[in-house]
Motif scaffolding. Structure first.
Motif, mmCIF file in Angstrom:
data_model
loop_
_atom_site.group_PDB
_atom_site.id
_atom_site.type_symbol
_atom_site.label_atom_id
_atom_site.label_comp_id
_atom_site.label_asym_id
_atom_site.label_seq_id
_atom_site.Cartn_x
_atom_site.Cartn_y
_atom_site.Cartn_z
ATOM 1 N N ARG A 125 0.817 -1.200 0.000
ATOM 2 C CA ARG A 125 0.000 0.000 0.000
ATOM 3 C C ARG A 125 0.862 1.267 0.000
ATOM 4 N NH1 ARG A 125 -4.926 1.542 -1.317
ATOM 5 N NH2 ARG A 125 -5.678 -0.415 -0.454
ATOM 6 N N GLY A 126 1.917 1.282 0.812
ATOM 7 C CA GLY A 126 2.777 2.458 0.865
ATOM 8 C C GLY A 126 3.506 2.713 -0.438
ATOM 9 N N LEU A 127 4.048 1.647 -1.063
ATOM 10 C CA LEU A 127 4.772 1.817 -2.316
ATOM 11 C C LEU A 127 3.832 2.242 -3.442
ATOM 12 C CD1 LEU A 127 7.433 1.627 -3.781
ATOM 13 C CD2 LEU A 127 6.977 -0.808 -4.198
ATOM 14 N N ALA A 128 2.631 1.661 -3.480
ATOM 15 C CA ALA A 128 1.663 2.056 -4.501
ATOM 16 C C ALA A 128 1.268 3.520 -4.340
ATOM 17 C CB ALA A 128 0.431 1.160 -4.425
ATOM 18 N N THR A 129 1.086 3.960 -3.082
ATOM 19 C CA THR A 129 0.766 5.365 -2.830
ATOM 20 C C THR A 129 1.900 6.274 -3.260
ATOM 21 O OG1 THR A 129 -0.648 4.741 -0.966
ATOM 22 C CG2 THR A 129 0.119 7.016 -1.050
ATOM 23 N N ALA A 130 3.127 5.886 -2.928
ATOM 24 C CA ALA A 130 4.284 6.714 -3.290
ATOM 25 C C ALA A 130 4.434 6.823 -4.801
ATOM 26 C CB ALA A 130 5.550 6.133 -2.664
ATOM 27 N N VAL A 131 4.320 5.695 -5.515
ATOM 28 C CA VAL A 131 4.465 5.723 -6.978
ATOM 29 C C VAL A 131 3.388 6.592 -7.609
ATOM 30 C CG1 VAL A 131 4.313 4.302 -9.057
ATOM 31 C CG2 VAL A 131 5.638 3.505 -7.090
ATOM 32 N N THR A 132 2.144 6.448 -7.167
ATOM 33 C CA THR A 132 1.047 7.241 -7.735
ATOM 34 C C THR A 132 1.215 8.718 -7.445
ATOM 35 O OG1 THR A 132 -0.432 5.339 -7.437
ATOM 36 C CG2 THR A 132 -1.449 7.488 -7.820
ATOM 37 N N ALA A 133 1.577 9.050 -6.206
ATOM 38 C CA ALA A 133 1.731 10.456 -5.835
ATOM 39 C C ALA A 133 2.879 11.104 -6.601
ATOM 40 C CB ALA A 133 1.958 10.575 -4.332
ATOM 41 N N ILE A 134 4.011 10.412 -6.689
ATOM 42 C CA ILE A 134 5.155 10.976 -7.403
ATOM 43 C C ILE A 134 4.825 11.172 -8.886
ATOM 44 C CG2 ILE A 134 7.516 10.506 -8.156
ATOM 45 C CD1 ILE A 134 7.972 9.126 -5.469
ATOM 46 N N ALA A 135 4.149 10.185 -9.481
ATOM 47 C CA ALA A 135 3.759 10.324 -10.886
ATOM 48 C C ALA A 135 2.805 11.493 -11.084
ATOM 49 C CB ALA A 135 3.135 9.024 -11.380
ATOM 50 N N GLY A 136 1.839 11.640 -10.173
ATOM 51 C CA GLY A 136 0.900 12.753 -10.286
ATOM 52 C C GLY A 136 1.579 14.099 -10.140
ATOM 53 N N PHE A 137 2.484 14.218 -9.157
ATOM 54 C CA PHE A 137 3.191 15.478 -8.968
ATOM 55 C C PHE A 137 4.102 15.791 -10.152
ATOM 56 C CE2 PHE A 137 2.831 14.627 -4.174
ATOM 57 C CZ PHE A 137 1.553 15.183 -4.163
ATOM 58 N N LEU A 138 4.725 14.774 -10.732
ATOM 59 C CA LEU A 138 5.572 15.003 -11.902
ATOM 60 C C LEU A 138 4.750 15.500 -13.090
ATOM 61 C CD1 LEU A 138 8.079 11.989 -11.860
ATOM 62 C CD2 LEU A 138 8.573 14.417 -11.465
ATOM 63 N N VAL A 139 3.580 14.913 -13.290
ATOM 64 C CA VAL A 139 2.725 15.353 -14.396
ATOM 65 C C VAL A 139 2.302 16.808 -14.201
ATOM 66 C CG1 VAL A 139 0.481 15.014 -15.500
ATOM 67 C CG2 VAL A 139 1.925 13.046 -14.979
ATOM 68 N N LEU A 140 1.874 17.143 -12.970
ATOM 69 C CA LEU A 140 1.474 18.524 -12.704
ATOM 70 C C LEU A 140 2.645 19.481 -12.863
ATOM 71 C CD1 LEU A 140 -0.862 18.064 -9.595
ATOM 72 C CD2 LEU A 140 -1.526 18.517 -11.961
ATOM 73 N N GLY A 141 3.822 19.082 -12.356
ATOM 74 C CA GLY A 141 4.989 19.946 -12.487
ATOM 75 C C GLY A 141 5.406 20.164 -13.925
ATOM 76 N N LEU A 142 5.403 19.098 -14.720
ATOM 77 C CA LEU A 142 5.756 19.235 -16.138
ATOM 78 C C LEU A 142 4.744 20.092 -16.885
ATOM 79 C CD1 LEU A 142 6.961 15.604 -16.968
ATOM 80 C CD2 LEU A 142 8.361 17.664 -16.736
ATOM 81 N N ALA A 143 3.468 19.939 -16.549
ATOM 82 C CA ALA A 143 2.450 20.761 -17.208
ATOM 83 C C ALA A 143 2.648 22.237 -16.857
ATOM 84 C CB ALA A 143 1.055 20.304 -16.799
ATOM 85 N N GLY A 144 2.903 22.534 -15.572
ATOM 86 C CA GLY A 144 3.147 23.917 -15.184
ATOM 87 C C GLY A 144 4.394 24.493 -15.846
ATOM 88 N N TRP A 145 5.473 23.686 -15.895
ATOM 89 C CA TRP A 145 6.697 24.158 -16.539
ATOM 90 C C TRP A 145 6.472 24.409 -18.022
ATOM 91 C CZ3 TRP A 145 9.291 21.573 -20.481
ATOM 92 C CH2 TRP A 145 10.506 22.163 -20.879
ATOM 93 N N PHE A 146 5.708 23.546 -18.675
ATOM 94 C CA PHE A 146 5.460 23.710 -20.102
ATOM 95 C C PHE A 146 4.664 24.989 -20.374
ATOM 96 C CE2 PHE A 146 3.059 22.840 -24.010
ATOM 97 C CZ PHE A 146 4.115 22.592 -24.872
ATOM 98 N N VAL A 147 3.682 25.262 -19.536
ATOM 99 C CA VAL A 147 2.886 26.481 -19.722
ATOM 100 C C VAL A 147 3.755 27.718 -19.546
ATOM 101 C CG1 VAL A 147 0.997 27.842 -18.754
ATOM 102 C CG2 VAL A 147 0.704 25.395 -19.094
ATOM 103 N N VAL A 148 4.555 27.746 -18.469
ATOM 104 C CA VAL A 148 5.428 28.901 -18.232
ATOM 105 C C VAL A 148 6.416 29.066 -19.379
ATOM 106 C CG1 VAL A 148 7.185 29.839 -16.693
ATOM 107 C CG2 VAL A 148 5.145 28.756 -15.738
#
Length: 423
Positions: A125-148
């Motif tokens: 459960r912990g590893l699945a949560t970590a992988v999902t959260a990191i992937a989600g944050f990376l997607v949001l960060g890349l989208a924000g960087w691309f817009v800027v």
């Protein structure tokens, strides 16, 4: 003492003589006038002396049935209104915490199926949560960087195009049937410049307030992130603990309403995200084919604004049309407006009924009132979370109403949430 006994004997004898004389007087009256029957208008007669059919009616029974029903419903409505007012005051006082947790619930509803899928495939459960959260944050960060990056890369071109667009608009106004003169345009431009200068001074004087708002945004963002992580990792245990706060008699009904509410919230978030993605892609593609600059950043803005019902679509569409107007001219702006209206009509009449379905169907009036109330109580964040809260409340109330006749044990025992249904 002998004196006291003699006094009591004399009193008893006097009372017996009085009762005897009173009985003889009543007998003479009845012999002369007949038995006594008190009249309904005789105020001296007590209710116990009246015959059953002549007694005064009960005051509660004298009140009309409709008035009694209205009074019963009225005081209950007042209690509910007072409770709702207190709830609104509490939410307004802790608005930052409430909005952060509401956003965490929405993000959890979006990411939790991925966590459950990874957990079923063997990850903890912990590893699945970590992988999902990191992937989600990376997607949001890349989208924000691309817009800027897109905005900064096209800023010089946009500035020149905006100036050309303003000049074209000025020439069109002078030549149009509106009879606008150069002097009027110059006066309007000067007033706008003065207003912007005054606003700049006000913004400078309110810099400390802006810093406070920034600190609150960062705090709310961190709180939402931590809440999301804990909900993804330990949501089922949190839900079971929350059930113990409910009275035992209502616990089975609430336990059955929980999974249904979570399915409604998940369907709403995933459906709204898919609809927002379709809107952003097609509107962005349309304005890109028309040659409007900053099509990708505008698409991202459209995607984000789609989570605010009604208002978001208007604001994002207006932004696309304004950018097209000041950069490419009136004809391109009209074509961009047609693209925006066509996509939004397809969204409202085809995508929402097909993707969201009946699971989160809420009346348009309820949507308008929810958005207005949420915006009044908690600003833009309140407008975002208002509609999913109304959809969840509609599901919960419907289940509790159906469960009300059978308040015993629920069919099949207490409802248990599956691994992919817990918050």
């Amino acid at each position: 003492m002998p004196g006291n006994r003699e006094w009591r004997d004399r009193m008893r004898a006097a009372r017996a003589a009085f009762d005897e004389r009173r009985a003889r007087a009543v007998a003479r009256r009845d012999a002369a006038y007949g038995p006594y029957e008190p009249d309904a208008d005789d105020e001296t007669a007590t209710r116990a002396q009246w015959p059953p059919d002549q007694r005064a009616p009960d005051p509660a029974g004298a009140v009309p049935w409709g008035v009694r029903v209205a009074a019963e419903a009225g005081w209950r409505f007042l209690v509910l209104a007072a409770a709702l007012w207190v709830l609104m005051q509490v939410i307004s006082a802790v608005r930052l915490v409430f909005l952060a947790f509401a956003v965490a619930l929405l993000v959890t509803a979006l990411l939790q199926p991925t966590v459950a899928r990874l957990h079923r495939r063997g990850l903890s459960r912990g590893l699945a949560t970590a992988v999902t959260a990191i992937a989600g944050f990376l997607v949001l960060g890349l989208a924000g960087w691309f817009v800027v990056w897109q905005v900064m890369d096209n800023l010089g071109d946009i500035t020149s195009r905006v100036q050309d667009g303003v000049d074209q608009l000025r020439r069109w106004l002078v030549r149009s049937p509106l009879h606008v003169t150069e002097q009027q345009i110059n006066d309007i431009t000067r007033k706008l410049g003065d207003s912007l200068g005054t606003s700049a001074d006000e913004f400078t004087s309110k810099g400390l307030k802006g810093v406070t708002v920034l600190v609150e945004l960062v705090t709310g963002l961190l709180l939402a992130i931590f809440s999301t992580l804990f909900l993804l990792y330990d949501g089922r245990r949190i839900w079971r603990w929350s059930l113990h706060l409910v009275p035992a008699a209502a616990r089975p009904a609430v336990a059955g309403a929980g999974p249904r509410a979570w399915r409604t919230l998940t369907a709403y978030v995933r459906g709204t995200m898919l609809i927002a993605l379709i809107d952003a892609v097609f509107i962005g593609l349309g304005i890109s084919l028309l040659g409007v600059p900053l099509a990708v950043p505008i698409s991202v803005v459209i995607f984000v604004c789609a989570f605010v019902p009604l208002v978001g679509a208007v604001v994002s569409g207006a932004l696309a049309v304004v950018v097209a107007l000041v950069t490419e001219g009136v004809f391109t702006a009209l074509m961009a407006l047609l693209v925006v209206l066509a996509v939004q009509q397809i969204e409202g009449h085809v995508l929402q009924p097909f993707i969201l379905g009946r699971a989160v169907r809420v009346h348009p009036l309820a949507v308008v009132l929810a958005v207005a109330t949420g915006g009044t109580v908690a600003g833009i964040g309140g407008a975002v979370v208002a509609v999913p809260l109304v959809a969840v409340a509609n599901t919960v109330i419907g289940h509790l109403r159906a469960h009300a006749p059978s308040r015993g044990a629920p069919p099949g025992g207490p409802a248990q949430m599956h691994d992919d249904q817990h918050p």
